[in-house]
Write a protein that holds these residues in place. Structure first.
Motif, PDB file in Angstrom:
ATOM      1  N   GLU A  86       4.618   2.897   6.689  1.00 14.22           N
ATOM      2  CA  GLU A  86       5.274   2.332   5.393  1.00 14.22           C
ATOM      3  C   GLU A  86       5.008   0.677   5.633  1.00 14.22           C
ATOM      4  O   GLU A  86       4.937  -0.234   4.657  1.00 14.22           O
ATOM      5  CB  GLU A  86       6.765   2.415   5.316  1.00 14.22           C
ATOM      6  CG  GLU A  86       7.472   1.945   4.126  1.00 14.22           C
ATOM      7  CD  GLU A  86       8.805   2.178   3.933  1.00 14.22           C
ATOM      8  OE1 GLU A  86       9.483   1.775   3.004  1.00 14.22           O
ATOM      9  OE2 GLU A  86       9.176   3.184   4.596  1.00 14.22           O
ATOM     10  N   ARG A  87       5.147   0.196   6.932  1.00 12.03           N
ATOM     11  CA  ARG A  87       4.907  -1.192   7.120  1.00 12.03           C
ATOM     12  C   ARG A  87       3.629  -1.836   6.725  1.00 12.03           C
ATOM     13  O   ARG A  87       3.326  -2.928   6.624  1.00 12.03           O
ATOM     14  CB  ARG A  87       5.182  -1.577   8.639  1.00 12.03           C
ATOM     15  CG  ARG A  87       4.211  -0.935   9.529  1.00 12.03           C
ATOM     16  CD  ARG A  87       4.676  -1.109  11.016  1.00 12.03           C
ATOM     17  NE  ARG A  87       3.742  -0.110  11.812  1.00 12.03           N
ATOM     18  CZ  ARG A  87       2.482  -0.277  12.248  1.00 12.03           C
ATOM     19  NH1 ARG A  87       1.973  -1.460  11.803  1.00 12.03           N
ATOM     20  NH2 ARG A  87       1.723   0.489  13.001  1.00 12.03           N
ATOM     21  N   LEU A  88       2.518  -0.827   6.566  1.00  7.81           N
ATOM     22  CA  LEU A  88       1.152  -1.190   6.188  1.00  7.81           C
ATOM     23  C   LEU A  88       0.809  -0.837   4.925  1.00  7.81           C
ATOM     24  O   LEU A  88      -0.421  -1.311   4.443  1.00  7.81           O
ATOM     25  CB  LEU A  88       0.380  -0.575   7.016  1.00  7.81           C
ATOM     26  CG  LEU A  88       0.333  -0.836   8.371  1.00  7.81           C
ATOM     27  CD1 LEU A  88      -0.631   0.061   9.375  1.00  7.81           C
ATOM     28  CD2 LEU A  88      -0.116  -2.236   8.801  1.00  7.81           C
ATOM     29  N   HIS A  89       1.758  -0.598   3.925  1.00 10.77           N
ATOM     30  CA  HIS A  89       1.431  -0.097   2.566  1.00 10.77           C
ATOM     31  C   HIS A  89       1.067  -1.309   1.871  1.00 10.77           C
ATOM     32  O   HIS A  89      -0.039  -1.298   1.069  1.00 10.77           O
ATOM     33  CB  HIS A  89       2.944   0.383   1.831  1.00 10.77           C
ATOM     34  CG  HIS A  89       3.256   1.753   2.307  1.00 10.77           C
ATOM     35  ND1 HIS A  89       4.114   2.500   1.602  1.00 10.77           N
ATOM     36  CD2 HIS A  89       2.456   2.561   3.061  1.00 10.77           C
ATOM     37  CE1 HIS A  89       4.052   3.772   2.028  1.00 10.77           C
ATOM     38  NE2 HIS A  89       3.388   3.944   2.951  1.00 10.77           N
TER      39      HIS A  89
END
Length: 218
Positions: A41-44
């Protein structure tokens, strides 16, 4: 159109097509797979950036342009069977699944494999088989593959993987020897003979476990 949909279109139009990716089947595959579902999610927000995305533990998701040019060079046919070595979160395996009959995705990290399986379920892709074991275990699933893709750079092609390339098969990956630049390489098997051809430079990070083994010194 959602923000991710727009980013995916932008990736195709600004990263792939201007960089010699012309195969319509490859382009359509990249336009269809939701890359954001294959990263944490941190790289979405940066899922569609033109870069290698860090997944943790020294693992990366290959830059889209490099993956696209490798798949294009492999000339994947609909009835091919493919192997992805170091499949990570399975993004390249998902792309291959839209191009060929079936894919074996080799990945020893159980968390990355779990993420990959979840993303494949979201895409309703059932033709990718994750194998969480040593590289040679792929031979127990299928003895020969028409297409083999490495999910990161390697210092040299392992003989046990090269041995699983079928006659007429195509193996693609970034080979990075010693401290030299990475070279996207196409290897083919014709008449039982392997022949390699360098296609372009690529800064793809090395897959852990695929660095060159040190020579024995007396």
């Amino acid at each position: 159109m959602s923000g991710y949909d727009a980013a995916r279109v932008n990736m195709v139009e600004r990263q792939l097509q201007p960089n010699k990716v012309t195969d319509e089947r490859v382009i359509n595959a990249f336009a269809s797979i939701r890359r954001e579902l294959f990263v944490p999610e941190r790289l979405h927000a940066v899922a569609y950036s033109d870069d290698d995305l860090p997944l943790g533990k020294g693992r990366y998701l290959m830059a889209p342009m490099v993956a696209a040019r490798l798949l294009q060079a492999a000339e994947v046919a609909r009835n091919d069977n493919a192997l992805v070595v170091g499949a990570g979160v399975g993004y390249e395996a998902a792309l291959l699944a839209l191009l060929c009959r079936g894919v074996v995705a080799l990945e020893q990290d159980s968390e990355l494999a779990r993420q990959g399986r979840a993303a494949l379920v979201e895409h309703r892709i059932a033709t990718v088989n994750f194998v969480e074991d040593a590289q040679a275990q792929a031979s127990r699933v299928r003895s020969a593959y028409d297409v083999i893709l490495f999910g990161g750079a390697i210092a040299e092609i392992p003989p046990e993987i090269a041995g699983q390339l079928a006659e007429g098969g195509r193996m693609v990956g970034v080979v990075k020897r010693d401290n030299g630049p990475g070279r996207a390489t196409l290897t083919t098997r014709t008449g039982g003979i392997l022949a390699a051809r360098v296609m372009f430079d690529a800064a793809t990070p090395l897959l852990p476990g695929f660095a060159r083994k040190p020579a024995f010194v007396f």
